[in-house]
Scaffold this motif. Structure first.
Motif, PDB file in Angstrom:
ATOM      1  N   ARG A 132       9.078   7.627  -4.360  1.00  0.00           N
ATOM      2  CA  ARG A 132      10.342   7.398  -3.659  1.00  0.00           C
ATOM      3  C   ARG A 132      10.233   6.215  -2.706  1.00  0.00           C
ATOM      4  O   ARG A 132      11.172   5.422  -2.564  1.00  0.00           O
ATOM      5  CB  ARG A 132      10.742   8.665  -2.903  1.00  0.00           C
ATOM      6  CG  ARG A 132      11.091   9.836  -3.809  1.00  0.00           C
ATOM      7  CD  ARG A 132      11.194  11.134  -3.036  1.00  0.00           C
ATOM      8  NE  ARG A 132      12.263  11.083  -2.062  1.00  0.00           N
ATOM      9  CZ  ARG A 132      12.164  11.579  -0.828  1.00  0.00           C
ATOM     10  NH1 ARG A 132      11.035  12.114  -0.414  1.00  0.00           N
ATOM     11  NH2 ARG A 132      13.192  11.495  -0.007  1.00  0.00           N
ATOM     12  N   PHE A 133       9.103   6.095  -2.051  1.00  0.00           N
ATOM     13  CA  PHE A 133       8.861   4.970  -1.149  1.00  0.00           C
ATOM     14  C   PHE A 133       8.887   3.655  -1.911  1.00  0.00           C
ATOM     15  O   PHE A 133       9.572   2.701  -1.529  1.00  0.00           O
ATOM     16  CB  PHE A 133       7.518   5.168  -0.452  1.00  0.00           C
ATOM     17  CG  PHE A 133       7.074   4.001   0.394  1.00  0.00           C
ATOM     18  CD1 PHE A 133       7.939   3.356   1.262  1.00  0.00           C
ATOM     19  CD2 PHE A 133       5.755   3.549   0.328  1.00  0.00           C
ATOM     20  CE1 PHE A 133       7.521   2.289   2.048  1.00  0.00           C
ATOM     21  CE2 PHE A 133       5.331   2.487   1.103  1.00  0.00           C
ATOM     22  CZ  PHE A 133       6.213   1.848   1.965  1.00  0.00           C
ATOM     23  N   THR A 154       0.871  -1.171   0.000  1.00  0.00           N
ATOM     24  CA  THR A 154       0.000   0.000   0.000  1.00  0.00           C
ATOM     25  C   THR A 154       0.912   1.225   0.000  1.00  0.00           C
ATOM     26  O   THR A 154       2.141   1.094   0.039  1.00  0.00           O
ATOM     27  CB  THR A 154      -0.923   0.034   1.234  1.00  0.00           C
ATOM     28  OG1 THR A 154      -0.133   0.287   2.407  1.00  0.00           O
ATOM     29  CG2 THR A 154      -1.660  -1.293   1.400  1.00  0.00           C
ATOM     30  N   LYS A 155       0.333   2.416  -0.005  1.00  0.00           N
ATOM     31  CA  LYS A 155       1.161   3.616  -0.044  1.00  0.00           C
ATOM     32  C   LYS A 155       1.867   3.873   1.279  1.00  0.00           C
ATOM     33  O   LYS A 155       2.725   4.769   1.358  1.00  0.00           O
ATOM     34  CB  LYS A 155       0.321   4.827  -0.447  1.00  0.00           C
ATOM     35  CG  LYS A 155      -0.729   5.224   0.558  1.00  0.00           C
ATOM     36  CD  LYS A 155      -1.560   6.394   0.036  1.00  0.00           C
ATOM     37  CE  LYS A 155      -0.700   7.616  -0.182  1.00  0.00           C
ATOM     38  NZ  LYS A 155      -1.477   8.780  -0.645  1.00  0.00           N
ATOM     39  N   THR A 156       1.522   3.093   2.299  1.00  0.00           N
ATOM     40  CA  THR A 156       2.146   3.314   3.598  1.00  0.00           C
ATOM     41  C   THR A 156       2.786   2.077   4.217  1.00  0.00           C
ATOM     42  O   THR A 156       3.591   2.196   5.140  1.00  0.00           O
ATOM     43  CB  THR A 156       1.108   3.856   4.607  1.00  0.00           C
ATOM     44  OG1 THR A 156       0.020   2.916   4.714  1.00  0.00           O
ATOM     45  CG2 THR A 156       0.577   5.207   4.156  1.00  0.00           C
ATOM     46  N   GLU A 157       2.443   0.866   3.735  1.00  0.00           N
ATOM     47  CA  GLU A 157       2.928  -0.348   4.381  1.00  0.00           C
ATOM     48  C   GLU A 157       3.391  -1.395   3.366  1.00  0.00           C
ATOM     49  O   GLU A 157       2.957  -1.403   2.215  1.00  0.00           O
ATOM     50  CB  GLU A 157       1.839  -0.965   5.263  1.00  0.00           C
ATOM     51  CG  GLU A 157       1.434  -0.110   6.453  1.00  0.00           C
ATOM     52  CD  GLU A 157       0.410  -0.810   7.316  1.00  0.00           C
ATOM     53  OE1 GLU A 157       0.092  -1.976   7.032  1.00  0.00           O
ATOM     54  OE2 GLU A 157      -0.070  -0.182   8.273  1.00  0.00           O
ATOM     55  N   ILE A 178       7.253   6.084   6.434  1.00  0.00           N
ATOM     56  CA  ILE A 178       8.039   6.853   7.396  1.00  0.00           C
ATOM     57  C   ILE A 178       9.398   6.206   7.618  1.00  0.00           C
ATOM     58  O   ILE A 178      10.428   6.875   7.716  1.00  0.00           O
ATOM     59  CB  ILE A 178       7.280   6.975   8.730  1.00  0.00           C
ATOM     60  CG1 ILE A 178       6.021   7.833   8.541  1.00  0.00           C
ATOM     61  CG2 ILE A 178       8.169   7.558   9.816  1.00  0.00           C
ATOM     62  CD1 ILE A 178       5.160   7.940   9.770  1.00  0.00           C
ATOM     63  N   GLU A 179       9.410   4.866   7.685  1.00  0.00           N
ATOM     64  CA  GLU A 179      10.676   4.152   7.869  1.00  0.00           C
ATOM     65  C   GLU A 179      11.584   4.337   6.666  1.00  0.00           C
ATOM     66  O   GLU A 179      12.804   4.394   6.803  1.00  0.00           O
ATOM     67  CB  GLU A 179      10.396   2.669   8.094  1.00  0.00           C
ATOM     68  CG  GLU A 179      11.619   1.863   8.486  1.00  0.00           C
ATOM     69  CD  GLU A 179      11.288   0.421   8.801  1.00  0.00           C
ATOM     70  OE1 GLU A 179      12.115  -0.465   8.490  1.00  0.00           O
ATOM     71  OE2 GLU A 179      10.194   0.182   9.361  1.00  0.00           O
ATOM     72  N   ALA A 180      10.989   4.432   5.470  1.00  0.00           N
ATOM     73  CA  ALA A 180      11.782   4.578   4.248  1.00  0.00           C
ATOM     74  C   ALA A 180      12.299   5.997   4.058  1.00  0.00           C
ATOM     75  O   ALA A 180      13.462   6.199   3.688  1.00  0.00           O
ATOM     76  CB  ALA A 180      10.940   4.178   3.040  1.00  0.00           C
TER      77      ALA A 180
END
Length: 383
Positions: free
Chosen positions: A205-206, A134-137, A162-164
């Protein structure tokens, strides 16, 4: 396009510093059944220690046994097992495989690792990985048509945006322009890009960071096909930045958070099955052509000779066929034996180990797909 798969690490096929301890055991996923697993492992380690003391002595074997005892005490490890374990330890090597199917419990001490049980597990099942994005996980799964499990990702793989990106999540870029002159003190802020543009840049970027880490830490080491499970818009963005040669063209278009693991497995197999069948069809056609040109064989004796010479490109094995015995590398021949209870020696598995060790490909097929009645077929590299 499907990629060549040799999921058994190459170091297991190479000569190791002896002694080499190989342990196989069944495990349970859930309590209370898994409460007995550490004790059963302890007994297998004790057997390995007893056997090793007879041949190599306490000074040599003690560090290896200590490493295994440390694993025995890792409570978190035993609370997250699957159906089986394969554990290999030598003076300069340690590797644990969590298996998605049960194996016969056994402990071996030898000059080389005992990997035959892995051959049929890894070369028979149509294994793959699923990247749920997903866009976050990020989540990664591995399995086959019958079972799929989430696996622990390498620490280099970012699990969240956030981690990336951390503090580098793109802030809005602003400029200050004056209108009516500085003296009037009238300023207006203008963004070079909208908030939506900034979010899309972060997403790209993620995804690029995820792709690089998954490629290097999971896809290249395993060689397994990778199926992407993501929303259609995320499929498009991820594929535009991906450099993973193992990523399949078709994926699972949908929100992976809404799918149970079993549903994810079924959808993944629908993606993979046509390509798997096409690969088998292609290999069978190649074998028939090779056979007609004397560049292939179904004769175990000829294949053994070619395998020892490193001349087998592809080896096909019947998953239900067993020839009790082994390969005599010194004589370049097959040594047959009588099948007895607990006899683990099989000519075809010896062949598989030899071919893999020489850089060839091995596939274990169901009987109905085998092109020969001998239970073995080989495509040679040259005459």
């Amino acid at each position: 396009m499907m990629n060549r798969v040799t999921p058994i690490p190459e170091e297991l096929l190479r000569v190791q510093t002896s002694p080499c301890i190989s342990i196989y055991m069944q495990t349970s996923r859930c309590y209370p059944e898994n409460a007995q697993d550490p004790l059963r492992f302890k007994n297998l380690v004790s057997k390995a220690e007893s056997d090793a003391l007879k041949s190599v002595g306490k000074r040599v074997i003690a560090p290896l046994i200590e490493r295994l005892r440390m694993l025995q005490e890792e409570k978190d490890f035993w609370n997250h097992t699957l159906e089986g374990l394969a554990i290999f330890v030598s003076p300069d090597y340690f590797k644990v495989f969590k298996l998605q199917q049960a194996v016969n419990e056994q402990a071996y001490v030898s000059d080389v690792f005992f990997i035959k049980p892995l051959i049929r597990i890894y070369q028979m099942n149509e294994r793959f990985q699923v990247l749920a994005l997903t866009k976050t996980e990020v989540h990664l799964f591995e399995g086959n048509r019958y079972r799929l499990d989430e696996i622990e990702m390498d620490r280099e793989v970012p699990k969240t945006m956030i981690e990336a990106l951390g503090t580098e999540i793109t802030p809005p870029h602003m400029t200050i322009a004056s209108y009516g002159g500085v003296a009037q003190g009238s300023f207006m802020r203008h963004g070079h890009s909208s908030r939506k543009d900034e979010e899309e840049l972060d997403e790209e970027r993620f995804f690029r960071a995820v792709d690089h880490a998954i490629t290097e830490r999971h896809s290249k080491p395993s060689g397994l096909p990778l199926i992407l499970a993501a929303l259609p818009q995320h499929q498009s963005v991820f594929r535009s930045v991906s450099r993973n040669p193992h990523l399949l063209e078709d994926g699972i278009a949908g929100d992976p958070r809404l799918l149970e693991t079993d549903a994810l497995r079924e959808l993944a197999w629908k993606v993979l099955e046509p390509q798997w069948q096409r690969k088998i069809d292609g290999l069978l056609a190649r074998f028939e052509e090779a056979l007609s040109k004397a560049l292939g064989s179904d004769n175990p004796f000829y294949i053994t000779e070619a395998a020892l010479a490193g001349n087998v490109s592809v080896l096909l094995l019947d998953q239900q066929r067993i020839y009790p015995g082994g390969i005599d590398a010194a004589a370049g021949d097959i040594s047959f034996s009588k099948m007895t209870p607990g006899n683990e020696h099989d000519v075809l598995e010896d062949l598989a180990i030899t071919v893999l060790g020489k850089g060839g490909e091995v596939l274990v097929l169901p009987p109905e797909r085998m092109p020969t009645v001998s239970g073995v077929a080989a495509i040679f590299r040259h005459e």
